[in-house]
Write an enzyme that holds these catalytic residues in place. Structure first.
Site, PDB file in Angstrom:
ATOM      1  N   SER A   1       9.488  20.456 -39.733  1.00 40.66           N
ATOM      2  CA  SER A   1      10.681  21.078 -40.310  1.00 40.66           C
ATOM      3  C   SER A   1      10.394  22.406 -41.017  1.00 40.66           C
ATOM      4  CB  SER A   1      11.333  20.072 -41.257  1.00 40.66           C
ATOM      5  OG  SER A   1      12.527  20.575 -41.782  1.00 40.66           O
TER       6      SER A   1
ATOM      7  N   ASP B   1      15.470  27.104 -40.819  1.00 46.72           N
ATOM      8  CA  ASP B   1      14.120  26.574 -41.039  1.00 46.72           C
ATOM      9  C   ASP B   1      13.469  26.347 -39.663  1.00 46.72           C
ATOM     10  OD1 ASP B   1      15.638  24.295 -40.363  1.00 46.72           O
ATOM     11  OD2 ASP B   1      14.293  22.972 -41.468  1.00 46.72           O
TER      12      ASP B   1
ATOM     13  N   ASP C   1      12.745  23.838 -37.675  1.00 49.13           N
ATOM     14  CA  ASP C   1      13.364  22.995 -36.636  1.00 49.13           C
ATOM     15  C   ASP C   1      14.879  23.143 -36.604  1.00 49.13           C
ATOM     16  OD1 ASP C   1      13.783  21.618 -39.033  1.00 49.13           O
ATOM     17  OD2 ASP C   1      13.656  19.655 -38.075  1.00 49.13           O
TER      18      ASP C   1
ATOM     19  N   ASP D   1      17.483  22.537 -38.404  1.00 46.79           N
ATOM     20  CA  ASP D   1      18.557  21.645 -38.845  1.00 46.79           C
ATOM     21  C   ASP D   1      19.223  22.195 -40.104  1.00 46.79           C
ATOM     22  OD1 ASP D   1      16.371  21.098 -40.440  1.00 46.79           O
ATOM     23  OD2 ASP D   1      16.555  18.915 -40.318  1.00 46.79           O
TER      24      ASP D   1
HETATM   25 MG    MG Z   1      14.380  21.029 -40.986  1.00 48.87          MG
END
Ligand code: MG
Length: 448
Positions: free
Chosen positions: A96, A236, A238, A240
């Protein structure tokens, strides 16, 4: 007994473990999902991604799971894919927002949500008891490659966007992470002007660190100002999460953007429930109330927010770190959808700086206190019994007052207590924080 899972999956520093670790985790995952089932596998842009991906792939196949290889993609896209493909679940290799030396795994259930605490406990049991079961040669899993579901994901977001008349000029900072093939393309399709920063995948993260905090997005703030753009968007690693910069180049806090999304959702629905964690700002809670909604409070952690939203049919959920859940799209945080919804709001309502200026203003400060090992529960129960008036104890102890609140919450990973205070004035905030730090230190002294 080893606890593998933190608030958001399994994380580790690559140099702390040999490749035996992800191989074992692959066998554990394969045993959990069971022979004959289809399991998706994906990864973010980290340098260690392919290595861990392949270790997991071997483990899963040797336990008889068929693996659907989704390649490099954002976590929300991966969650969408697991649900859309109607398979047993999936694992995405990602750390992440952590620095480049980290990697990790997020386990996704068949409905596209992150694993529940019970599912995590089952995985940990297999790991701790070494109860992995591989299959004979003629039952080894097969491998498929899937790249169409990613297009369906993009189209699903595009089809849900309802932009207004204002043309929106954006700068998108992908932070060398997984959003590079998603947000710029999606916004271009929606006829926004799109300039990009760090829009090439690179697991060393040379452009900036993967967490989209104010400190890390200085180039974006400058670019928005220089180009006279309407909004800056930073993801960020990844994707999300989405953080924003306003049309003056000023960083918008996650609580401020969540407040704008809450106002928008309540305008659309008239009324409804908005699920937020216990550390959410009064800025968000106030606008929910003012706009006819009801705030539902959960412990910290997006999987808990998502599950609560499903249970009570909430109209929105989210955290103050830029992770927002839109239930008409997916029951998980989605940085791409968050970016599109922000663009939608600006396209209808004009400059985001003016919308932010209308929000109630509060001041937030936090600090941490080191605590002796093993004393965490004793300290928390003492804080609870000594606190004035009623407290909320679903995750740490929250003490609510008319014009301020205090949250005393143990970290899940370190021997520290975090003390957060939010109040109407900066001076008051500073004083209340100092008083409460002293109070907790006295309790620790008393108990030691
Ligand atoms: Mg993330």
């Amino acid at each position: 007994m080893t606890h593998l899972f933190g608030t958001n999956g399994i994380r580790w520093i690559i140099d702390d473990h040999s490749i035996d670790y992800p191989v074992k985790l692959g066998l554990v995952a394969g045993t959990y999902f069971a022979p004959g089932n289809k399991v998706a596998l994906g990864m973010d842009t980290r340098t260690s991604g392919p290595m861990i991906f392949n270790a997991m792939l071997s483990g899963l196949e040797s336990c008889g799971c068929d693996v659907i290889d989704l390649g490099i993609l954002p976590t929300p896209t991966f969650q969408y894919a697991v649900k859309e493909l109607g398979i047993a679940g999936g694992i995405i290799v990602t750390a992440s927002h952590n620095p480049p030396e980290f990697n990790g795994l997020k386990f996704i259930a068949s409905d596209g949500t992150e694993f529940s605490k019970e599912q995590e406990a089952t995985v940990e049991k297999i790991f701790n008891e070494n109860a992995m079961k591989n299959v004979p040669w003629n039952q080894i899993g097969k491998q498929y490659r899937e790249r169409h579901v990613q297009d369906r994901y993009r189209n699903s977001i595009i089809s849900k966007a309802k932009l207004g008349d204002n043309h929106v000029r954006t700068v998108v900072d992908c932070g060398n992470g997984t959003s590079w093939e998603y947000t710029p393309g999606i916004l271009t399709k929606l006829k926004c002007e799109v300039l990009t920063l760090n829009a090439q995948p690179d697991g060393r993260f040379p452009g900036r660190l993967p967490e989209p905090t104010e400190d890390n997005v200085g180039s974006l703030m400058m670019a928005v100002k220089q180009h006279g753009s309407d909004i800056g968007i930073a993801h960020d690693g990844d994707a999300d999460r989405a953080a924003f910069v306003d049309d003056n180049g000023k960083f918008i806090t996650g609580d401020q953007s969540l407040a704008l999304f809450a106002v928008d959702a309540l305008k659309k629905h008239g009324t409804g429930k908005v699920v937020v964690p216990v550390n959410t700002s009064m800025t968000v809670l106030d606008v929910i109330e003012e706009n006819g909604g009801e705030a539902i409070i959960t412990p910290v952690g997006s999987p808990l927010i998502a599950r609560k939203m499903m249970e009570i049919k909430a109209i929105l959920g989210g955290e103050g770190n830029g992770g927002v859940i839109f239930p008409d799209h997916l029951y998980c945080r989605d940085g791409m959808m968050t970016a599109v919804r922000m663009v939608e709001i600006i396209s209808h309502n004009g400059p985001v700086s003016e919308l932010i200026a209308q929000l109630p203003e509060y001041f937030l400060r936090r600090d941490k206190i080191r605590i002796p090992h093993g004393m965490r529960n004793d300290i928390i129960s003492r804080v609870k019994s000594d606190a004035p008036g009623e407290v909320l104890d679903i995750d740490g102890i929250k003490i609510d007052h008319d014009d301020h609140w205090i949250l005393i919450r143990p970290s899940g990973t370190e021997p520290i207590l975090r003390v957060t205070v939010e109040s109407k004035s900066e001076e008051q905030c500073k004083n209340i924080l100092a008083d409460n730090l002293n109070w907790v230190r006295e309790i620790i002294k008393d108990l030691s």
